[in-house]
Design a protein around this motif. Sequence first.
Motif, PDB file in Angstrom:
ATOM      1  N   VAL A  89      22.565 -15.340 -21.452  1.00 33.62           N
ATOM      2  CA  VAL A  89      23.454 -15.736 -22.546  1.00 33.62           C
ATOM      3  C   VAL A  89      22.580 -16.056 -23.757  1.00 33.62           C
ATOM      4  CG1 VAL A  89      25.263 -17.306 -23.292  1.00 33.62           C
ATOM      5  CG2 VAL A  89      25.083 -16.675 -20.876  1.00 33.62           C
ATOM      6  N   PRO A  90      22.589 -15.218 -24.798  1.00 36.33           N
ATOM      7  CA  PRO A  90      21.616 -15.338 -25.894  1.00 36.33           C
ATOM      8  C   PRO A  90      21.612 -16.679 -26.607  1.00 36.33           C
ATOM      9  CG  PRO A  90      22.743 -13.229 -25.998  1.00 36.33           C
ATOM     10  CD  PRO A  90      23.467 -14.039 -24.974  1.00 36.33           C
ATOM     11  N   MET A  92      22.456 -19.659 -25.452  1.00 38.04           N
ATOM     12  CA  MET A  92      22.171 -20.814 -24.602  1.00 38.04           C
ATOM     13  C   MET A  92      20.675 -20.975 -24.419  1.00 38.04           C
ATOM     14  SD  MET A  92      25.195 -20.458 -21.725  1.00 38.04           S
ATOM     15  CE  MET A  92      24.457 -21.729 -20.690  1.00 38.04           C
ATOM     16  N   SER A  93      20.263 -22.189 -24.100  1.00 38.56           N
ATOM     17  CA  SER A  93      18.840 -22.479 -23.920  1.00 38.56           C
ATOM     18  C   SER A  93      18.318 -21.858 -22.628  1.00 38.56           C
ATOM     19  CB  SER A  93      18.609 -23.985 -23.872  1.00 38.56           C
ATOM     20  OG  SER A  93      19.160 -24.530 -22.678  1.00 38.56           O
ATOM     21  N   VAL A  94      16.990 -21.812 -22.514  1.00 35.76           N
ATOM     22  CA  VAL A  94      16.359 -21.322 -21.292  1.00 35.76           C
ATOM     23  C   VAL A  94      16.814 -22.152 -20.099  1.00 35.76           C
ATOM     24  CG1 VAL A  94      14.150 -21.096 -20.089  1.00 35.76           C
ATOM     25  CG2 VAL A  94      14.347 -20.371 -22.479  1.00 35.76           C
ATOM     26  N   ALA A  95      16.790 -23.475 -20.233  1.00 39.86           N
ATOM     27  CA  ALA A  95      17.185 -24.356 -19.131  1.00 39.86           C
ATOM     28  C   ALA A  95      18.621 -24.096 -18.709  1.00 39.86           C
ATOM     29  CB  ALA A  95      17.011 -25.815 -19.542  1.00 39.86           C
ATOM     30  N   ALA A  96      19.527 -23.932 -19.687  1.00 38.50           N
ATOM     31  CA  ALA A  96      20.939 -23.704 -19.364  1.00 38.50           C
ATOM     32  C   ALA A  96      21.139 -22.350 -18.695  1.00 38.50           C
ATOM     33  CB  ALA A  96      21.777 -23.806 -20.625  1.00 38.50           C
ATOM     34  N   ASN A  97      20.378 -21.329 -19.095  1.00 39.19           N
ATOM     35  CA  ASN A  97      20.485 -20.025 -18.447  1.00 39.19           C
ATOM     36  C   ASN A  97      19.996 -20.078 -17.011  1.00 39.19           C
ATOM     37  OD1 ASN A  97      21.249 -17.328 -19.987  1.00 39.19           O
ATOM     38  ND2 ASN A  97      20.461 -18.784 -21.514  1.00 39.19           N
ATOM     39  N   ILE A  98      18.921 -20.811 -16.767  1.00 39.62           N
ATOM     40  CA  ILE A  98      18.418 -20.937 -15.405  1.00 39.62           C
ATOM     41  C   ILE A  98      19.448 -21.608 -14.502  1.00 39.62           C
ATOM     42  CG2 ILE A  98      16.690 -22.120 -13.973  1.00 39.62           C
ATOM     43  CD1 ILE A  98      14.679 -21.638 -16.265  1.00 39.62           C
ATOM     44  N   ALA A  99      20.161 -22.596 -15.044  1.00 40.81           N
ATOM     45  CA  ALA A  99      21.118 -23.377 -14.256  1.00 40.81           C
ATOM     46  C   ALA A  99      22.536 -22.824 -14.299  1.00 40.81           C
ATOM     47  CB  ALA A  99      21.126 -24.818 -14.765  1.00 40.81           C
ATOM     48  N   LEU A 100      22.729 -21.688 -14.966  1.00 39.19           N
ATOM     49  CA  LEU A 100      24.073 -21.158 -15.184  1.00 39.19           C
ATOM     50  C   LEU A 100      24.802 -20.936 -13.855  1.00 39.19           C
ATOM     51  CD1 LEU A 100      25.883 -20.256 -17.554  1.00 39.19           C
ATOM     52  CD2 LEU A 100      25.063 -17.923 -17.158  1.00 39.19           C
ATOM     53  N   PRO A 137      16.669 -21.353 -27.482  1.00 37.27           N
ATOM     54  CA  PRO A 137      17.700 -20.356 -27.167  1.00 37.27           C
ATOM     55  C   PRO A 137      17.069 -19.042 -26.719  1.00 37.27           C
ATOM     56  CG  PRO A 137      18.139 -21.413 -29.282  1.00 37.27           C
ATOM     57  CD  PRO A 137      16.759 -21.825 -28.879  1.00 37.27           C
ATOM     58  N   ILE A 138      17.734 -18.369 -25.799  1.00 31.66           N
ATOM     59  CA  ILE A 138      17.226 -17.124 -25.244  1.00 31.66           C
ATOM     60  C   ILE A 138      16.961 -16.086 -26.330  1.00 31.66           C
ATOM     61  CG2 ILE A 138      17.960 -15.100 -23.920  1.00 31.66           C
ATOM     62  CD1 ILE A 138      16.843 -17.246 -22.156  1.00 31.66           C
ATOM     63  N   ARG A 139      17.825 -16.006 -27.338  1.00 29.04           N
ATOM     64  CA  ARG A 139      17.675 -14.973 -28.359  1.00 29.04           C
ATOM     65  C   ARG A 139      16.387 -15.129 -29.150  1.00 29.04           C
ATOM     66  NH1 ARG A 139      21.279 -13.370 -31.133  1.00 29.04           N
ATOM     67  NH2 ARG A 139      23.174 -14.259 -30.241  1.00 29.04           N
ATOM     68  N   ARG A 140      15.754 -16.306 -29.096  1.00 32.36           N
ATOM     69  CA  ARG A 140      14.509 -16.524 -29.835  1.00 32.36           C
ATOM     70  C   ARG A 140      13.274 -16.248 -28.995  1.00 32.36           C
ATOM     71  NH1 ARG A 140      14.286 -22.250 -32.182  1.00 32.36           N
ATOM     72  NH2 ARG A 140      12.279 -21.401 -32.890  1.00 32.36           N
ATOM     73  N   LEU A 141      13.453 -15.803 -27.764  1.00 27.66           N
ATOM     74  CA  LEU A 141      12.323 -15.496 -26.900  1.00 27.66           C
ATOM     75  C   LEU A 141      11.955 -14.023 -26.987  1.00 27.66           C
ATOM     76  CD1 LEU A 141      13.108 -17.377 -23.558  1.00 27.66           C
ATOM     77  CD2 LEU A 141      11.818 -18.194 -25.522  1.00 27.66           C
ATOM     78  N   GLY A 142      10.692 -13.746 -26.683  1.00 24.51           N
ATOM     79  CA  GLY A 142      10.281 -12.360 -26.506  1.00 24.51           C
ATOM     80  C   GLY A 142      10.821 -11.829 -25.196  1.00 24.51           C
ATOM     81  N   VAL A 143      10.736 -10.505 -25.021  1.00 21.04           N
ATOM     82  CA  VAL A 143      11.288  -9.880 -23.831  1.00 21.04           C
ATOM     83  C   VAL A 143      10.572 -10.359 -22.566  1.00 21.04           C
ATOM     84  CG1 VAL A 143      11.621  -7.671 -22.658  1.00 21.04           C
ATOM     85  CG2 VAL A 143      12.080  -7.873 -25.089  1.00 21.04           C
ATOM     86  N   ALA A 144       9.269 -10.583 -22.650  1.00 17.24           N
ATOM     87  CA  ALA A 144       8.522 -11.042 -21.479  1.00 17.24           C
ATOM     88  C   ALA A 144       9.044 -12.387 -20.990  1.00 17.24           C
ATOM     89  CB  ALA A 144       7.034 -11.148 -21.818  1.00 17.24           C
TER      90      ALA A 144
END
Length: 511
Positions: A89-90, A92-100, A137-144
């Motif tokens: 989910v672009p 949402m934060s990394v933590a929230a995506n892990i716990a989704l 937020p996920i959208r601010r991360l690189g693909v790796a």
Amino acid sequence: MLLEMRNIAKSFAAGPVLHGVDFSVAAGEIHALIGHNGAGKSTLMKTLAGNFADYSGEILIEGRLSAFHTPAEALAQGVAIIYQDFALVPDMSVAANIALGREPKGPWPGLMPHRALRERSAREAASLGIDLPMDRPIRRLGVAAQQLTEIVRACSQDVRILIMDEPTARLAPAERAHLFAVMRRMGRERGVGIIYISHFLDEVRDIADRITIMRDGRVVETKAVAHYTVDDLAHLLVGHTDIVLDQRPGRRNAKQTQSGPPVLELDHLSVSGRPGVSLTLAAGEILGLAGLVGSGRTRLARAMVGDVVSNGTLRIDGRAITRRSPQRSAAAGLVMVPEDRKISGLALAASVEANMEVTALGKILSRYGIIRRRAQRQMVERLIGSFRIHPPVREKPVGTLSGGNAQKVLLARAVAARPRVMILDQPTAGVDIGAKAELHKLILLAAEEGATVVLISDDLDEILGLADRVVVMTAGSAGPPISRADLDRAKLLSAISRVSQTNIAGVDFPR
């Protein structure tokens, strides 16, 4: 045996896709599954992951017959899949995506204990040796980093069988090495059985214990990795010898920067306060942008088409594009094939035809505001044939195509606009060796017909095989262009390593 799939068959409306496939995985084993785009690999794995309930055959987990009708049922039995196109989910934060889907409960209904969620996600990442910015937020991360987030999310759910579909397709060498270390640790310490789908045959030999080759919905053979060389695997994939099996693109005739007026000019183009980049490219020239994840290659490309705010000047055929936007850039003859075809590239629910024609409607397929339907149909059919898109059906939704065929649609859409400049960001990521060779030929053909190409790739052989000149980037700064004649793989790798020092997960800098 941890997993056994026996005599699996699956059909769609167009006909059978899987023809009695047998496949198995032992606890702690990394079993590679390879084959051309459309060979049936993804269908087999989606069947295992509960996406398709209408199959025949048997699935056994630790000897017990299992029938998965939904992904939730498969996950409850410890089967998780990480798709080539991420399911994050672009916003949402990394933590929230892990716990989704398994968020901790708060003291009152409707209240989310964000601190507890963040701390738990951080612990789960740390247990795999992965460090991620939990609040970003996920959208601010690189693909790796997005890839690593997917892995943490899957492994945090007591996974016993992990399916990884092209996990290294968009990773630089350092990130790949880190991912392989994580995979080996999961097998050694947790006993997780990993099914590894990849088109990188050298990587398959490095990481896998066993290899299964699929072709046309059937298993060709399964053996221990020691039985194969890369050439053996390539010939088994193809099934015949009339296709060039070398995974490196063939160099075109030696050609220096072409004479004549420049087509693309960058004059101190800068993003986010980073150093300005100045470049001049001629008609038919291919410029390679090399660098590690986080070096700023994609950020520069997005600035060129106006997808991010930037300073400086960009000119096409001597005319500056002011107030840059993707629409204005396309109108001026500058188009980009983005790295992430799912989020920013293709309309997955739309047809092949609709995706191909979108950039050509205004300039080529309409006259006085009226769409020329015959020209539209002829253009799409020609592109489907030229790019060998399978199945060759104009009305087929792009979301139902294999990853390699979807990538062909994306490149065909760019070519359809007859651009003066094409920016290609990882154009062959996740495609098989045959499709990659076809895409390389089409890129060279576009250049020979006068298009200027900016090529971003983590595949050094691709850069060296296609580019006339190469620019190495680091932290948003571009080095001087280097003639291809002055480079080989060792020199280019040394140049990248010398000037690029980034976080291994690629999370500190935008691409």
